[in-house]
Enzyme design. Structure first.
Site, PDB file in Angstrom:
ATOM      1  N   TRP A   1       0.818  -1.213   0.000  1.00 20.54           N
ATOM      2  CA  TRP A   1       0.000   0.000   0.000  1.00 20.54           C
ATOM      3  C   TRP A   1       0.855   1.268   0.000  1.00 20.54           C
ATOM      4  CZ3 TRP A   1      -0.635  -4.045   3.492  1.00 20.54           C
ATOM      5  CH2 TRP A   1       0.103  -3.954   4.682  1.00 20.54           C
TER       6      TRP A   1
ATOM      7  N   GLU B   1      -5.926   0.524   5.411  1.00 17.54           N
ATOM      8  CA  GLU B   1      -6.053   1.130   6.741  1.00 17.54           C
ATOM      9  C   GLU B   1      -7.115   0.450   7.603  1.00 17.54           C
ATOM     10  OE1 GLU B   1      -4.091   3.025   8.209  1.00 17.54           O
ATOM     11  OE2 GLU B   1      -2.829   3.568   6.494  1.00 17.54           O
TER      12      GLU B   1
ATOM     13  N   GLN C   1      -5.968  -2.130  14.648  1.00 21.89           N
ATOM     14  CA  GLN C   1      -5.761  -3.097  15.732  1.00 21.89           C
ATOM     15  C   GLN C   1      -5.225  -4.431  15.209  1.00 21.89           C
ATOM     16  OE1 GLN C   1      -6.751  -2.352  19.453  1.00 21.89           O
ATOM     17  NE2 GLN C   1      -5.775  -0.789  18.213  1.00 21.89           N
ATOM     18  N   THR C   2      -4.472  -4.361  14.129  1.00 19.73           N
ATOM     19  CA  THR C   2      -4.012  -5.583  13.479  1.00 19.73           C
ATOM     20  C   THR C   2      -2.572  -5.402  13.012  1.00 19.73           C
ATOM     21  OG1 THR C   2      -6.274  -5.985  12.704  1.00 19.73           O
ATOM     22  CG2 THR C   2      -4.502  -7.194  11.592  1.00 19.73           C
TER      23      THR C   2
ATOM     24  N   LEU D   1      -9.841 -12.655  10.746  1.00 18.29           N
ATOM     25  CA  LEU D   1      -9.138 -11.396  11.027  1.00 18.29           C
ATOM     26  C   LEU D   1      -9.662 -10.696  12.274  1.00 18.29           C
ATOM     27  CD1 LEU D   1      -6.836  -9.736   9.855  1.00 18.29           C
ATOM     28  CD2 LEU D   1      -8.479  -8.499   8.456  1.00 18.29           C
TER      29      LEU D   1
ATOM     30  N   CYS E   1      11.026   1.873  17.986  1.00 21.39           N
ATOM     31  CA  CYS E   1      10.514   2.266  19.315  1.00 21.39           C
ATOM     32  C   CYS E   1       9.358   1.337  19.685  1.00 21.39           C
ATOM     33  CB  CYS E   1      10.062   3.725  19.292  1.00 21.39           C
ATOM     34  SG  CYS E   1       9.831   4.462  20.926  1.00 21.39           S
TER      35      CYS E   1
ATOM     36  N   CYS F   1      16.863   1.185  21.497  1.00 21.75           N
ATOM     37  CA  CYS F   1      17.428   2.507  21.790  1.00 21.75           C
ATOM     38  C   CYS F   1      18.890   2.619  21.344  1.00 21.75           C
ATOM     39  CB  CYS F   1      17.317   2.806  23.287  1.00 21.75           C
ATOM     40  SG  CYS F   1      15.618   2.762  23.908  1.00 21.75           S
TER      41      CYS F   1
ATOM     42  N   CYS G   1      15.815  11.817  23.881  1.00 21.10           N
ATOM     43  CA  CYS G   1      14.600  11.129  24.306  1.00 21.10           C
ATOM     44  C   CYS G   1      14.476  11.097  25.829  1.00 21.10           C
ATOM     45  CB  CYS G   1      14.594   9.696  23.763  1.00 21.10           C
ATOM     46  SG  CYS G   1      13.215   8.688  24.351  1.00 21.10           S
TER      47      CYS G   1
ATOM     48  N   THR H   1     -11.076 -10.444  23.528  1.00 22.08           N
ATOM     49  CA  THR H   1     -10.585  -9.344  24.348  1.00 22.08           C
ATOM     50  C   THR H   1     -11.368  -9.180  25.653  1.00 22.08           C
ATOM     51  OG1 THR H   1      -9.824  -8.176  22.385  1.00 22.08           O
ATOM     52  CG2 THR H   1     -10.068  -6.883  24.391  1.00 22.08           C
TER      53      THR H   1
END
Length: 347
Positions: free
Chosen positions: A20, A33, A38-39, A76, A188, A195, A204, A299
DNA sequence: AAAGCGGGGGG
DNA sequence: CCCCCAGCTTT
């Protein structure tokens, strides 16, 4: 060099090659998107490819059925994404004659598109100056600036969105947004951030104060409910009795086996005595367990799921129940626990 | 403001 | 076991 410029420089040298990222077609960006909400990228990638192949344009998508979309979405999770996509595709087909919008204000009004997704699509497809704030951006900003306001509180969301807005490179919003997210995802990271090779670690807050583990702060609430699902396996020749779920619970409009939900664990001899069994059982009954009890984790719910083979009635099961040939199961959208069991049991 | 919504992967 | 993932909708 400011933070944006440093991360863009890092991004250009280290970015992943993702499909994409080769397009500015708002429809294709939208597809990616929604799938990635959440994937993880690795999990969503094959779905993106399958959806794009089957629905190359929003007009193709708009012509699909809900069964078809949910079937393609199977495995999914968060299936309302698929249902909302179909709704939105049909609306775009009607309202915009199949031209998928690319402006933030138009996008934000569509079902399934919130602040993050509207900013992502508008910046990636049209370079509109909107800053994305996703899980990655929350983490990067919380650590870099040492912000301990909870990222999932109302105030926190405003704080981070404002900060991200101010940081945005308005001359190259798409590049800026991609860089922020890719940096969060690849370097990160939530656990064990790299780091040592971070281009901005000297500035940072979290690195300087040994606080990467403590940031970002998130209010945790999730209360888990236990549920007990007793599924019945009722065969008639090479056909199997299925049931279409309704709305108002998990797995809306997806297909499952006949279900008896109980308040607690239910032994076979107790299952047989339940009044709901009369809907399914033949006169000369025979029940046999065909699985152990699976623990299926969602969840907000832990499902304890059993499967029992039942000699069924010849008919009259009620609304939503139907026999289908086993070879047709692949066309039905099945929750993962049902799919896994049937795959195992029928082969 | 809080709850509901999947499934998988990593530490 | 825990937390997190290119979040959004509904109440």
């Amino acid at each position: 060099m400011d933070l944006s410029a440093q991360l863009i420089k890092w991004y250009q040298a280290n970015k992943r090659d993702l499909p994409w990222r080769h397009t500015t077609d708002p429809y294709v960006i939208w597809l990616s998107e929604i799938i990635l909400q959440q994937t993880r990228v690795e999990q969503g990638l094959p779905y993106f490819n399958r959806f794009l192949e089957k629905y190359p344009t929003v007009s193709h998508f708009a012509a699909a059925t809900e069964d078809e979309v949910l079937n393609l979405w199977q495995g999914l999770g968060y299936y309302s994404r698929g249902r909302n996509m179909l709704y939105t595709a049909r609306l775009v087909q009607e309202l915009y004659r199949g031209q998928f919008p690319s402006s933030y204000d138009q996008l934000i009004s569509l079902k399934g598109i919130g602040e993050y997704t509207a900013a992502a699509i508008s910046s990636f497809s049209a370079n509109e100056a909107k800053a994305v704030v996703d899980g990655n951006v929350y983490r990067v900003l919380a650590r870099y600036y040492g912000i301990d306001e909870p990222i999932n509180s109302t105030g926190g969301k405003k704080t981070f969105q404002s900060l991200a807005d101010g940081l945005l490179d308005k001359n190259r919003p798409a590049l800026h947004n991609q860089a922020m997210m890719e940096f969060g995802a690849m370097l990160c990271k939530p656990k064990n951030p790299a780091c040592g090779i971070c281009p901005v670690h000297l500035d940072c807050y979290a690195f300087k104060n040994n606080a990467t583990i403590a940031l970002p702060v998130k209010l945790k609430t999730v209360k888990i409910r236990k549920r007990y699902f007793n599924y019945l396996l009722i065969m008639r020749g090479d056909e199997i009795l299925m049931h279409k779920r309704g709305a108002g619970d998990i797995w809306t409009n997806m297909y499952q086996l006949p279900l008896i939900e109980t308040a607690g664990p239910t032994e076979l001899h107790n299952l047989m005595e339940l009044p709901q069994m009369q809907q399914f059982m033949a006169d000369n009954v025979s029940l046999s367990p065909v699985s152990q009890v699976y623990k299926h984790v969602l969840t907000h719910q832990h499902l304890y799921v059993s499967f029992t083979k039942v000699d069924g009635k010849t008919g009259g099961y009620g609304e939503g129940y139907f026999f289908t040939e086993v070879k047709n199961l692949k066309n039905l959208a099945l929750p993962q626990i049902i799919f896994l069991f049937l795959t195992k049991f029928l082969n």
